[in-house]
Design a protein around this motif. Sequence first.
Motif, short mmCIF file in Angstrom:
data_model
loop_
_atom_site.label_atom_id
_atom_site.label_comp_id
_atom_site.label_asym_id
_atom_site.label_seq_id
_atom_site.Cartn_x
_atom_site.Cartn_y
_atom_site.Cartn_z
N GLU A 114 -37.16 28.85 28.75
CA GLU A 114 -38.19 29.42 27.87
C GLU A 114 -37.61 29.78 26.50
N TRP A 115 -36.39 30.30 26.53
CA TRP A 115 -35.72 30.66 25.26
C TRP A 115 -35.55 29.41 24.38
N ALA A 138 -37.20 26.58 24.61
CA ALA A 138 -38.52 26.07 24.19
C ALA A 138 -39.03 26.84 22.98
N GLY A 139 -38.82 28.15 22.98
CA GLY A 139 -39.26 28.98 21.86
C GLY A 139 -38.57 28.59 20.57
N TRP A 140 -37.26 28.41 20.63
CA TRP A 140 -36.51 28.07 19.41
C TRP A 140 -36.83 26.65 18.94
N SER A 189 -39.64 25.02 19.41
CA SER A 189 -40.99 24.96 18.82
C SER A 189 -40.97 25.56 17.42
N GLU A 190 -40.19 26.63 17.21
CA GLU A 190 -40.11 27.22 15.87
C GLU A 190 -39.41 26.25 14.91
N TRP A 216 -39.53 23.16 14.80
CA TRP A 216 -40.45 22.08 14.40
C TRP A 216 -41.13 22.41 13.07
N TYR A 217 -41.34 23.71 12.82
CA TYR A 217 -42.09 24.13 11.62
C TYR A 217 -41.19 24.42 10.42
N ILE A 218 -39.88 24.42 10.63
CA ILE A 218 -38.95 24.80 9.57
C ILE A 218 -38.73 23.60 8.63
N PRO A 219 -38.77 23.82 7.32
CA PRO A 219 -38.44 22.72 6.40
C PRO A 219 -37.03 22.21 6.66
N PHE A 244 -31.22 28.07 9.97
CA PHE A 244 -32.17 28.70 10.90
C PHE A 244 -31.61 28.66 12.32
N CYS A 245 -31.07 27.51 12.71
CA CYS A 245 -30.56 27.35 14.09
C CYS A 245 -29.36 28.27 14.35
N ALA A 303 -29.80 31.46 16.13
CA ALA A 303 -30.05 31.42 17.58
C ALA A 303 -28.92 32.09 18.36
#
Lengths: 106, 268
Positions: free
Chosen positions: B25-26, B28-30, B32-33, B35-38, B45-46, B49
């Motif tokens: 789940e952790w 999957a959350g990262w 999915s986020e 995906w939206y990052i330029p 961003f990563c 994590a």
Amino acid sequence: MADGPRISHTSAMILQAIGIGHIYGYTVMEVTGLPSGTVYPALRRLERDRLIRSQWERQPIAEAALRPARKYYRLTRAGEAAVETSRKRYPLLAKLASKEQEVQDV
Amino acid sequence: MNAQWLQSAILRGASLLVPADERAEWLAGWRSELWYIPRRGSTVFCLGAFRDALWVRRNRLSPMKHLESPFSCLAFLALLAAAGLFLAILLPAPDTMARSQHLRVRDLLEGCVAMQLLSSLALPAIRLAMGPGANPLPWRNRLRRGIFLALKIALVQPIMLGGFVLTCAIPIANLAFTIAWILAFRWVLIDQRRRCPVCLRLLTDPVRIGSASQTFLEWYGAESTCSRGHGLLQTAEIPASYSGKPEWLALGDSWRSLFSEAAEVRQP
């Protein structure tokens, strides 16, 4: 001693951001200017403290939009109270909302 | 290097810090986020994590289920001890420990005794550094806990001996061994404190009480329950003068019917 929850400036900023409608982790990052390594642990901490609650977006909605499902956050009642208290404690936080309004107006 | 590959590797690497049952789940959350990052800021961003994964690891409340019973904990340690001894026999012996190329049974015994002596010297210091334990308990419970602790410490010795033989070939062997040794003993003591003093099972169903951001001069922390209904352990998140050590609240027999496992034990 002031009654109500005591929260840090970072937490107050994040709560404020969620309160004005930035309900996803990345949008909270964008509006607060905080890095991911600060925002995501803070979101977890706020959720643990029951100031916010998270929920996964429904899969059919995400699939229809051809994108992965996202986790979104909402303020709880305690969170709303915390935002009110933090606005008194950190008056400059109100600028977060007004800056957002200015961007929308432009 | 492909940026997507790098980001995926960073997230996968960070996910190793997250407890296994929460990892999917952790991640999957990262993802999915992400995906939206330029694309420009996605690697930075990563990197965040890692901090998030460490937070999840540090604030995990539920104990390891497979080590819940004292017997399974000792069996697990015995298995590791056997592997440690096997390694110690199999690998070339350190110059200071053996008279031949490989360790013999006598060398192993001497090694374990030496490790035990070293542990006896350091254990009080590690225990002191970790703060006080729960309130005084009846002598029978203390004896049972003491025997369990002694068995765990005895089983850790062969594991550490195997680790010592394994690491003596690398350049920073002493440092690596010392760190591993301190961590092993820290685990032994932490595990001891998370167990019910009556049945020695790991306490379960932790509930967080209060929160740091909403509390002033009041107790806040976690309350764990014995699955057999023997009592509750209240552990303050930050030790203070009024909540310095974990508080064990023994529950009377009238509470037992509320605990399913206790009921199962009585009605086989």
